[in-house]
Design a protein around this motif. Sequence first.
Motif, PDB file in Angstrom:
ATOM      1  N   ARG A 275       0.473   5.187  -5.647  1.00 13.94           N
ATOM      2  CA  ARG A 275       0.858   3.989  -6.406  1.00 13.94           C
ATOM      3  C   ARG A 275       1.527   4.316  -7.733  1.00 13.94           C
ATOM      4  O   ARG A 275       2.125   3.438  -8.353  1.00 13.94           O
ATOM      5  CB  ARG A 275      -0.376   3.127  -6.675  1.00 13.94           C
ATOM      6  N   GLY A 284      10.150  11.790   0.808  1.00 14.56           N
ATOM      7  CA  GLY A 284       9.691  10.773   1.746  1.00 14.56           C
ATOM      8  C   GLY A 284       8.448  11.185   2.524  1.00 14.56           C
ATOM      9  O   GLY A 284       7.586  10.362   2.816  1.00 14.56           O
ATOM     10  N   GLN A 288       5.316   8.823   2.624  1.00 18.85           N
ATOM     11  CA  GLN A 288       4.812   8.189   3.860  1.00 18.85           C
ATOM     12  C   GLN A 288       3.409   8.687   4.198  1.00 18.85           C
ATOM     13  O   GLN A 288       2.636   7.959   4.840  1.00 18.85           O
ATOM     14  CB  GLN A 288       5.793   8.415   5.003  1.00 18.85           C
ATOM     15  N   GLN A 291       1.096   6.506   2.200  1.00 20.35           N
ATOM     16  CA  GLN A 291       1.044   5.163   2.803  1.00 20.35           C
ATOM     17  C   GLN A 291       0.080   5.133   3.988  1.00 20.35           C
ATOM     18  O   GLN A 291      -0.295   4.045   4.435  1.00 20.35           O
ATOM     19  CB  GLN A 291       2.423   4.740   3.320  1.00 20.35           C
ATOM     20  N   ARG A 292      -0.253   6.312   4.522  1.00 18.67           N
ATOM     21  CA  ARG A 292      -1.056   6.411   5.746  1.00 18.67           C
ATOM     22  C   ARG A 292      -2.426   7.013   5.489  1.00 18.67           C
ATOM     23  O   ARG A 292      -3.016   7.601   6.382  1.00 18.67           O
ATOM     24  CB  ARG A 292      -0.271   7.239   6.776  1.00 18.67           C
TER      25      ARG A 292
ATOM     26  N   GLY B 274       1.657  -3.312  -2.978  1.00 15.50           N
ATOM     27  CA  GLY B 274       0.339  -2.765  -3.301  1.00 15.50           C
ATOM     28  C   GLY B 274       0.375  -1.710  -4.392  1.00 15.50           C
ATOM     29  O   GLY B 274      -0.669  -1.308  -4.905  1.00 15.50           O
ATOM     30  N   ARG B 275       1.570  -1.236  -4.738  1.00 13.97           N
ATOM     31  CA  ARG B 275       1.679  -0.208  -5.782  1.00 13.97           C
ATOM     32  C   ARG B 275       1.768  -0.800  -7.176  1.00 13.97           C
ATOM     33  O   ARG B 275       1.629  -0.086  -8.169  1.00 13.97           O
ATOM     34  CB  ARG B 275       2.919   0.647  -5.525  1.00 13.97           C
ATOM     35  N   THR B 290      -2.910  -3.914   2.067  1.00 10.35           N
ATOM     36  CA  THR B 290      -1.647  -3.237   1.735  1.00 10.35           C
ATOM     37  C   THR B 290      -1.782  -1.715   1.862  1.00 10.35           C
ATOM     38  O   THR B 290      -0.778  -1.029   2.037  1.00 10.35           O
ATOM     39  CB  THR B 290      -1.128  -3.625   0.335  1.00 10.35           C
ATOM     40  N   PRO B 294       1.646   0.707   6.397  1.00 12.28           N
ATOM     41  CA  PRO B 294       2.657   1.731   6.122  1.00 12.28           C
ATOM     42  C   PRO B 294       4.008   1.338   6.691  1.00 12.28           C
ATOM     43  O   PRO B 294       4.099   0.806   7.794  1.00 12.28           O
ATOM     44  CB  PRO B 294       2.109   2.959   6.845  1.00 12.28           C
ATOM     45  N   ASN B 295       5.043   1.597   5.922  1.00 11.54           N
ATOM     46  CA  ASN B 295       6.384   1.362   6.441  1.00 11.54           C
ATOM     47  C   ASN B 295       6.722   2.405   7.502  1.00 11.54           C
ATOM     48  O   ASN B 295       6.281   3.549   7.437  1.00 11.54           O
ATOM     49  CB  ASN B 295       7.399   1.385   5.300  1.00 11.54           C
ATOM     50  N   ALA B 296       7.496   1.994   8.460  1.00 17.90           N
ATOM     51  CA  ALA B 296       7.778   2.829   9.624  1.00 17.90           C
ATOM     52  C   ALA B 296       8.813   3.905   9.285  1.00 17.90           C
ATOM     53  O   ALA B 296       9.231   4.058   8.137  1.00 17.90           O
ATOM     54  CB  ALA B 296       8.244   1.949  10.777  1.00 17.90           C
ATOM     55  N   SER B 297       9.184   4.666  10.302  1.00 18.34           N
ATOM     56  CA  SER B 297      10.035   5.844  10.121  1.00 18.34           C
ATOM     57  C   SER B 297      11.307   5.675  10.945  1.00 18.34           C
ATOM     58  O   SER B 297      11.280   5.820  12.167  1.00 18.34           O
ATOM     59  CB  SER B 297       9.274   7.092  10.570  1.00 18.34           C
ATOM     60  N   ARG B 352      11.066  11.475  11.694  1.00 22.33           N
ATOM     61  CA  ARG B 352      10.294  12.374  10.827  1.00 22.33           C
ATOM     62  C   ARG B 352      10.769  13.811  10.985  1.00 22.33           C
ATOM     63  O   ARG B 352      10.953  14.529  10.008  1.00 22.33           O
ATOM     64  CB  ARG B 352       8.804  12.239  11.171  1.00 22.33           C
ATOM     65  N   ALA B 390      12.647   6.772   4.238  1.00 26.99           N
ATOM     66  CA  ALA B 390      11.396   7.162   3.575  1.00 26.99           C
ATOM     67  C   ALA B 390      11.673   7.798   2.217  1.00 26.99           C
ATOM     68  O   ALA B 390      10.881   7.672   1.284  1.00 26.99           O
ATOM     69  CB  ALA B 390      10.610   8.124   4.461  1.00 26.99           C
ATOM     70  N   ASP B 391      12.814   8.477   2.091  1.00 27.57           N
ATOM     71  CA  ASP B 391      13.159   9.111   0.818  1.00 27.57           C
ATOM     72  C   ASP B 391      13.587   8.111  -0.246  1.00 27.57           C
ATOM     73  O   ASP B 391      13.609   8.447  -1.426  1.00 27.57           O
ATOM     74  CB  ASP B 391      14.305  10.113   1.031  1.00 27.57           C
ATOM     75  N   GLN B 393      13.307   5.535  -2.861  1.00 28.20           N
ATOM     76  CA  GLN B 393      12.154   5.184  -3.674  1.00 28.20           C
ATOM     77  C   GLN B 393      11.766   3.711  -3.606  1.00 28.20           C
ATOM     78  O   GLN B 393      10.591   3.381  -3.661  1.00 28.20           O
ATOM     79  CB  GLN B 393      12.446   5.556  -5.136  1.00 28.20           C
ATOM     80  N   TRP B 394      12.726   2.847  -3.467  1.00 29.95           N
ATOM     81  CA  TRP B 394      12.410   1.410  -3.527  1.00 29.95           C
ATOM     82  C   TRP B 394      12.344   0.781  -2.143  1.00 29.95           C
ATOM     83  O   TRP B 394      12.382  -0.430  -2.006  1.00 29.95           O
ATOM     84  CB  TRP B 394      13.391   0.680  -4.441  1.00 29.95           C
ATOM     85  N   ARG B 396      11.075   3.186   1.036  1.00 30.48           N
ATOM     86  CA  ARG B 396      10.001   4.062   1.531  1.00 30.48           C
ATOM     87  C   ARG B 396       9.663   3.850   2.995  1.00 30.48           C
ATOM     88  O   ARG B 396       8.499   3.997   3.408  1.00 30.48           O
ATOM     89  CB  ARG B 396       8.741   3.891   0.675  1.00 30.48           C
ATOM     90  N   GLY B 397      10.693   3.538   3.777  1.00 28.98           N
ATOM     91  CA  GLY B 397      10.488   3.461   5.225  1.00 28.98           C
ATOM     92  C   GLY B 397      11.024   2.169   5.794  1.00 28.98           C
ATOM     93  O   GLY B 397      10.995   1.135   5.148  1.00 28.98           O
ATOM     94  N   CYS B 398      11.561   2.243   7.007  1.00 30.04           N
ATOM     95  CA  CYS B 398      12.089   1.094   7.729  1.00 30.04           C
ATOM     96  C   CYS B 398      11.584   1.166   9.163  1.00 30.04           C
ATOM     97  O   CYS B 398      11.156   2.212   9.597  1.00 30.04           O
ATOM     98  CB  CYS B 398      13.623   1.131   7.734  1.00 30.04           C
TER      99      CYS B 398
END
Lengths: 457, 457
Positions: A275, A284, A288, A291-292, B274-275, B290, B294-297, B352, B390-391, B393-394, B396-398
Amino acid sequence: MAHPPAVAADVIVVGAGISGLIAARTVLAAGLTPVILEADSRVGGRILTEEAAPGLPVELGAQWIGDTHHRMFALAEELGVQTYPQFDEGETSYELAGSGVLRENEFRARFAGELGELEKVLRLLDELAAEVPPEAPWRAPRAADWDAITAGAWYDGQALSPVARTLLEICTVGILAVPTVEVSFLHLLFTIQTCGVTSELFAESEGGAQTTRFVGGTGEIPKRLAALVTDHLVLDAPVQLIEHSDDSVTVHCRGGRTARGRRVIVAISPALAGRIMYDPPLPGKRDQLTQRMPNASAMKAFFVYDEPFWRAAGLNGQLISDVGPARMSNDTCLPGDDHGVILCFLEGEQARTYGRMPTEERRAALTAELVRHYGDKAARPAAYLDGEWADRQWTRGCYNANLGPLVWTNFGDALAEPIGTIHWASTDTAVRWSAYMEGAVEAGERAAQEVIDALTG
Amino acid sequence: MAHPPAVAADVIVVGAGISGLIAARTVLAAGLTPVILEADSRVGGRILTEEAAPGLPVELGAQWIGDTHHRMFALAEELGVQTYPQFDEGETSYELAGSGVLRENEFRARFAGELGELEKVLRLLDELAAEVPPEAPWRAPRAADWDAITAGAWYDGQALSPVARTLLEICTVGILAVPTVEVSFLHLLFTIQTCGVTSELFAESEGGAQTTRFVGGTGEIPKRLAALVTDHLVLDAPVQLIEHSDDSVTVHCRGGRTARGRRVIVAISPALAGRIMYDPPLPGKRDQLTQRMPNASAMKAFFVYDEPFWRAAGLNGQLISDVGPARMSNDTCLPGDDHGVILCFLEGEQARTYGRMPTEERRAALTAELVRHYGDKAARPAAYLDGEWADRQWTRGCYNANLGPLVWTNFGDALAEPIGTIHWASTDTAVRWSAYMEGAVEAGERAAQEVIDALTG
């Protein structure tokens, strides 16, 4: 708004739990100057001793150490904190499989076959866990397979009777504080291996992890540790931003306070470490990972009675239940004190469900359960105290983080690996007894040594 | 350090993706003043149009809309952004089950039985998903069972042939961007239900979700939306702290900028929401939720050629592969442009693994794959561009957050429920087409309406 003056030091430590305090103390002993920034107004992190009644301290957080917790025994001795053995005489009480409340001997006789099944699975878990290198679980020969299934699914695949499966779930949730379907089977094996063997870990009988307590409360440990570094400790300093370069770090707290140093040791749980804003941002993979690593769901509730009346009835104060709300309990009487104290564990879904109820409702449900196990006297406690961790802003869940499927194998090597001038501590990063106080000490010492090597080598 | 002056508004919006922009525009239309604080130096969030070659925009993020994305069609029309249909003529190319590269007709003939199995499972998924209320998945009659198993374990239990199981994994990972063992079966059913039926969702054939693209690039949508609220938009303003009371909020950004308002709409993914530090802190239930989103990869890689040579060979530019590195590809040529553009998808473990390689190594592996499917011409692209999330910063994963076992049932009702003066947007909170641009619009409108009702009711 006037900002507090900037602090300068060699090593900035984020978090004043045991791991951060040990790290600070270790770098100080090596001739480096630390500054510890603690978000909360107290030290201790996931250790929290509070009085359930005047003069009667109970542990809302970490409570026990075990026989192989050598670092913690040495630390307690150094700090002058005495230890005493956990009470463990008498029978456990069972309420399982719709059979009503049974005392241990009766339960064991009636469910001997099921207990044999359980024993067999625990031996198998020990065998498999022995193949997991605790410093790099992703390198286990069968890591890919074990990380691609949940612990719960693996349990389901063992062709167990319903009673054995239930017992296995209860004793595992008692360790992980989340249901087994939420964690990777590889993570379960790591957890076993980091602690030795299942017999040391699982709490049905008081095993290796929970043999010993601290006189005056576990809180004496961080309190006395903090006294050793008190000139370097800043409370009420929640870290929001870490700016880092090849040779320096600047750590910014809420309210404008900053601390400058050459290295930073982040000694909080990975979820909370994730956070913080980092500049430049972290890779990343590390992001990630954090986040997990959700913190688990645990809650403890203490009932204080005039005396430990269950002992006279030949009971040890422990229960195992699939009815609940507590799946387990414990006799946590204090030495030299006449009160009887029962600790009820609410873990995983029980912590989530009951933790959100009004206290009176939760207390009533727990009281009803204790009456079933220990008789009518359990209905009249002299005092009650409970503590939940998800609500606490600077902890957000106990006991620790459990990794779901594929996290160890896809992200695990980012857990403790330093990133430039940023180092990682907290028990979650430990190799031995991760999630325990013992692991917090190990991780703090390891991170401090990384920094010492870098700055004085 | 001099702080920027405090900004005052009725509604502070955190995040200038589509959801935040829509929210701001909606409250503005209702006569309230918004301020949008965007951490990045651009608008768009998970939409990112970049030029792979001069004049050749490609979508590193969200790309398509589908026939039932009524909000997005209306928005595009309002903003004057034209649409065009996704190319979909010719055969898909398969490389599965060790059979080498096969064209669709051959593959379908050889694996007719397996495709029949797949079809049957998809129909079953549709039936089960129909029982899931998308506004409250935890209220599905069988929610407890479905949330206690991973999608992967459920798939494993369907007695499928290896080829059918593999196809099912590929098409599901193509939606979720994480392996199926990482997500709850209830979450999979929610995902299907929020989009309608599997035939609209799964991408083997171009279905409902991916029929239509935007002239000039998807980035035109947030760009033109932002122009409508440009006086209310602040870039480079990462939010660190939200102080909130019954009737006001003060939002603090890195660098000391503050914005005061009566309500705040947090329109970023739940993991990032959540951050932020909240004062007073949020309830444990929301916080632990939150921690568990986790945001996906996901990663996209574009190969630009002088012409779409595969079309002449009767191929549609789509591939399905269990060899990889891309499990899927797509023909993403632009209208009125002669270039051939192939988009390779790297999702879940592929994102990943390959996302962490040097670009040249990743490009070489993808090139070799395209040559297998589309011939030697694929080895000579005129340009290459890829993008990892994921890299960033704003982000962090899709593409979005997927919920693991027990998260929907234990925590789900905290996802969109306002907390005092704090409201939640972002596509992850949508009821229809969650994870899509369509859902981002819905969520932004819904959160804005909550605020409008509260402030003008």
